[in-house]
Design a protein around this motif. Structure first.
Motif, PDB file in Angstrom:
ATOM      1  N   HIS A 173       0.817  -1.218   0.000  1.00  0.00           N
ATOM      2  CA  HIS A 173       0.000   0.000   0.000  1.00  0.00           C
ATOM      3  C   HIS A 173       0.851   1.269   0.000  1.00  0.00           C
ATOM      4  N   ALA A 174       1.742   1.457   0.990  1.00  0.00           N
ATOM      5  CA  ALA A 174       2.645   2.619   1.002  1.00  0.00           C
ATOM      6  C   ALA A 174       1.907   3.901   0.630  1.00  0.00           C
ATOM      7  N   GLN A 175       0.777   4.131   1.263  1.00  0.00           N
ATOM      8  CA  GLN A 175      -0.133   5.172   0.787  1.00  0.00           C
ATOM      9  C   GLN A 175       0.266   6.589   1.199  1.00  0.00           C
ATOM     10  N   THR A 195      -8.038   6.961  -5.961  1.00  0.00           N
ATOM     11  CA  THR A 195      -9.234   7.668  -6.416  1.00  0.00           C
ATOM     12  C   THR A 195     -10.455   7.357  -5.548  1.00  0.00           C
ATOM     13  N   SER A 196     -10.472   6.211  -4.898  1.00  0.00           N
ATOM     14  CA  SER A 196     -11.561   5.910  -3.958  1.00  0.00           C
ATOM     15  C   SER A 196     -11.449   6.745  -2.685  1.00  0.00           C
ATOM     16  N   ASP A 197     -10.223   7.112  -2.317  1.00  0.00           N
ATOM     17  CA  ASP A 197      -9.980   7.740  -1.016  1.00  0.00           C
ATOM     18  C   ASP A 197      -9.814   9.254  -1.081  1.00  0.00           C
ATOM     19  N   ILE A 198     -10.058   9.866  -2.232  1.00  0.00           N
ATOM     20  CA  ILE A 198      -9.795  11.305  -2.357  1.00  0.00           C
ATOM     21  C   ILE A 198     -10.481  12.097  -1.243  1.00  0.00           C
ATOM     22  N   ASP A 199     -11.757  11.862  -1.023  1.00  0.00           N
ATOM     23  CA  ASP A 199     -12.481  12.638  -0.015  1.00  0.00           C
ATOM     24  C   ASP A 199     -11.981  12.332   1.390  1.00  0.00           C
ATOM     25  N   LEU A 200     -11.697  11.049   1.659  1.00  0.00           N
ATOM     26  CA  LEU A 200     -11.197  10.681   2.983  1.00  0.00           C
ATOM     27  C   LEU A 200      -9.861  11.343   3.279  1.00  0.00           C
ATOM     28  N   VAL A 201      -8.958  11.315   2.328  1.00  0.00           N
ATOM     29  CA  VAL A 201      -7.646  11.922   2.534  1.00  0.00           C
ATOM     30  C   VAL A 201      -7.794  13.422   2.752  1.00  0.00           C
ATOM     31  N   SER A 202      -8.626  14.040   1.940  1.00  0.00           N
ATOM     32  CA  SER A 202      -8.803  15.489   2.043  1.00  0.00           C
ATOM     33  C   SER A 202      -9.384  15.891   3.392  1.00  0.00           C
ATOM     34  N   SER A 203     -10.221  15.041   3.984  1.00  0.00           N
ATOM     35  CA  SER A 203     -10.837  15.393   5.265  1.00  0.00           C
ATOM     36  C   SER A 203     -10.010  14.921   6.457  1.00  0.00           C
ATOM     37  N   LEU A 204      -9.577  13.664   6.447  1.00  0.00           N
ATOM     38  CA  LEU A 204      -8.907  13.107   7.626  1.00  0.00           C
ATOM     39  C   LEU A 204      -7.444  13.528   7.742  1.00  0.00           C
ATOM     40  N   LEU A 205      -6.783  13.786   6.623  1.00  0.00           N
ATOM     41  CA  LEU A 205      -5.351  14.112   6.664  1.00  0.00           C
ATOM     42  C   LEU A 205      -5.098  15.563   6.254  1.00  0.00           C
ATOM     43  N   ALA A 206      -6.110  16.396   6.367  1.00  0.00           N
ATOM     44  CA  ALA A 206      -5.991  17.794   5.974  1.00  0.00           C
ATOM     45  C   ALA A 206      -4.852  18.477   6.714  1.00  0.00           C
ATOM     46  N   ALA A 261       3.343  12.690   1.222  1.00  0.00           N
ATOM     47  CA  ALA A 261       3.318  12.230  -0.169  1.00  0.00           C
ATOM     48  C   ALA A 261       2.322  11.077  -0.219  1.00  0.00           C
ATOM     49  N   SER A 262       1.156  11.327  -0.791  1.00  0.00           N
ATOM     50  CA  SER A 262       0.077  10.342  -0.779  1.00  0.00           C
ATOM     51  C   SER A 262      -0.082   9.703  -2.155  1.00  0.00           C
ATOM     52  N   TYR A 263      -0.055   8.378  -2.198  1.00  0.00           N
ATOM     53  CA  TYR A 263      -0.150   7.626  -3.448  1.00  0.00           C
ATOM     54  C   TYR A 263       0.844   8.234  -4.463  1.00  0.00           C
ATOM     55  N   ALA A 264       2.080   8.355  -4.015  1.00  0.00           N
ATOM     56  CA  ALA A 264       3.075   9.182  -4.718  1.00  0.00           C
ATOM     57  C   ALA A 264       3.845   8.374  -5.758  1.00  0.00           C
TER      58      ALA A 264
END
Length: 522
Positions: free
Chosen positions: A357-359, A384-395, A400-403
């Protein structure tokens, strides 16, 4: 043995020295010549069988570097809550599925995602009790790191208010200390151990047809020993149609060492893979191990599923036995600790350790991965499934996400897969996500963090040669060149000339594994 010439196609070999040819000659399972048709026919002489490949293009067979094929196979006949939009819709599907089961039988399946429900709250056992009062129910979440259980299921595995949280897990409790029915990480293991109903060999026999139809010719399977036994049964019966690199579950590591297993053991159809370890949980379950707390969840940094000292010890033990290590790590803290552990253990000649994963990573840890030769086994659709989650939880976190682009530029080997059944196993969805960083509907316009996009050639290499490299099989798989296995697919869309947004709609017309047509669209 019959020599076959596959022809009448624009064949993308993956080889930069000769990227496109018109024909391939195959002797048994191995490619022996590639080039223009006249050139290939001259190389093998008269008498070869001619096989026409109809379609826009031919590419190497796709290789899924991280898939749970037993769970995927079972899921084909279980309740599917993946696209349920509310708790009420999920419960209605559970109730409809329950009436098809024998009285008292367990109800499994799930893949629910409460983050996407119209009211994004965690469900509880009472909700399940309302539709299944007389049968046990256990439903993993979409990320696979949480199980939602009803009261009868909890009773059957002995979970009550007095049950302590296990190491690396959490029993979620209400304000009175009673279990809510939500079990995270290792707390869910007793229920997961029961999710093995049915004849797995029969289920895998059907599932491999689905995977071949998607263009997959090889898989790194991440499931358990029952899956290994089922695949070996299929292999022994001559019914295995796709190639399997089989991981060892950490619970079986000592037994596997005693049996003399080591990574790479086997043949081109079935090989022993790495041992699978877990450093943390998942973003959707708020259990991935982070340096900073999740936004809106003060004090929650996720969790270390395997304590660091244990992680390092397991890596040493496996490496000493000739077993590579594939460690699940999603949060930046988890990834940092895994890289630390690989660095502490030191060089493992002949083994390619991996991070699954190394997300979400600190950039310095990506540089260390490259220096250590650690493979990043990643699943583009997770991005692409996690765009909203990343934007909210890791704001606000500098990560470097899915880099993928950063990793390639730094020299980290990339291997792509699906993590099915968490995501659908269609590799063309993964390729679309990798080159566009958009959801299937094209949002967000221009892609999310578009500087991390790959071009189609790079994405295909990660889903072919990259996955083969992670398994130590790059000399046999991933390219359509002489000396390598004749694993290839004919498709209706040429990925090198098509518009990026159309890649996700690609359909496979023919799948060839080992020089034999194993699946063909009717």
């Amino acid at each position: 043995m019959t020599i076959r010439i596959f022809r009448n196609a624009r064949i993308h070999t993956g080889d930069p020295a000769r990227p496109t040819v018109q024909a391939l000659a195959v002797d048994g399972e191995t490619i022996v010549a590639a080039g223009g048709e006249a050139e290939v026919r001259a190389a093998v002489g008269a008498g070869a069988e001619l096989v026409d490949l109809v379609g826009e293009a031919v590419i190497p067979g796709l290789y899924d570097a991280h898939i749970h094929t037993a769970n995927y196979a079972r899921g084909l006949s279980e309740v599917d809550l993946r696209d349920a939009g509310s708790l009420e819709e999920a419960l209605a599907r559970v109730a409809a599925h329950a009436v098809r089961l024998a009285p008292g039988a367990w109800l499994f399946g799930g893949r629910w995602n409460s983050n996407l429900w119209d009211r994004p709250v965690q469900p509880d056992r009472h909700a399940l009790d309302s539709v299944c009062p007389d049968r046990p129910v256990a439903l993993p979440s979409v990320d696979g790191h949480t199980v939602w259980a009803n009261s009868q299921a909890l009773r059957m595995v002995g979970v009550d208010r007095t049950t302590p949280d296990p190491v690396g897990g959490r029993i979620v409790r209400d304000e009175h200390g009673e279990p809510t029915g939500i079990l995270r990480e290792s707390a869910s293991y007793p229920l997961r151990a029961l999710m093995t109903a049915g004849d797995l060999s029969t289920e895998l026999r059907a599932a491999q047809e689905e995977l071949l139809a998607l263009g997959l010719t090889s898989v790194h399977d991440i499931d358990g020993e029952d899956c290994r036994a089922a695949y070996l049964e299929l292999y022994g019966a001559g019914e295995l149609k796709l190639r399997v690199h089989k991981a060892i579950p950490v619970a079986h590591l000592e037994a596997a060492i005693e049996e003399g297993r080591h990574t790479g053991q086997g043949d081109d159809w079935f090989r022993t893979g790495p041992v699978k370890l877990y450093s943390d949980g998942a973003l959707g379950s708020h259990t991935c191990h982070m340096s900073e707390p999740f936004a809106g969840d003060a004090g929650n940094h996720g969790m270390a599923v395997t304590p660091y000292d244990d992680l390092e010890k397991l890596i040493r033990t496996a490496a000493a036995a000739g077993i590579a290590v594939a460690t699940h790590a999603i949060g930046d803290r988890a990834n940092h600790l895994v890289v630390n552990a690989y660095e502490a253990v030191g060089s493992s000649p002949g083994l390619r350790h991996r991070i699954e994963h190394a997300q979400h990573m600190r950039r310095a840890d990506i540089t260390r991965m490259a220096r250590l030769g650690v493979v990043a086994s990643m699943q583009p659709v997770h991005c692409t499934s996690d765009i909203d989650l990343v934007s909210s939880l890791l704001a606000g976190q500098d990560l470097a996400s899915y880099a993928w682009r950063t990793m390639l530029n730094e020299g980290v080997p990339l291997a792509f897969g699906s993590d099915a059944p968490v995501e659908h196993p269609n590799p063309f969805a993964a390729l679309h996500a990798a080159v566009t960083r958009t959801r299937p509907d094209g949002t967000p316009a221009g892609g999310w963090q578009p500087e991390q996009r790959l071009n189609i050639g790079e994405a295909l290499l990660a889903h072919t040669v990259g996955s083969a490299y992670a398994a130590g099989e790059e000399g046999r798989k991933g390219l359509l060149t002489p000396g390598r296995l004749a694993d290839l697919i004919a498709v209706d869309t040429d990925p090198f000339t098509a518009e990026p947004e159309s890649i996700q709609h690609t359909e496979v017309l023919t799948t060839v594994v080992g020089g034999e047509v194993r699946w063909q669209r009717s």
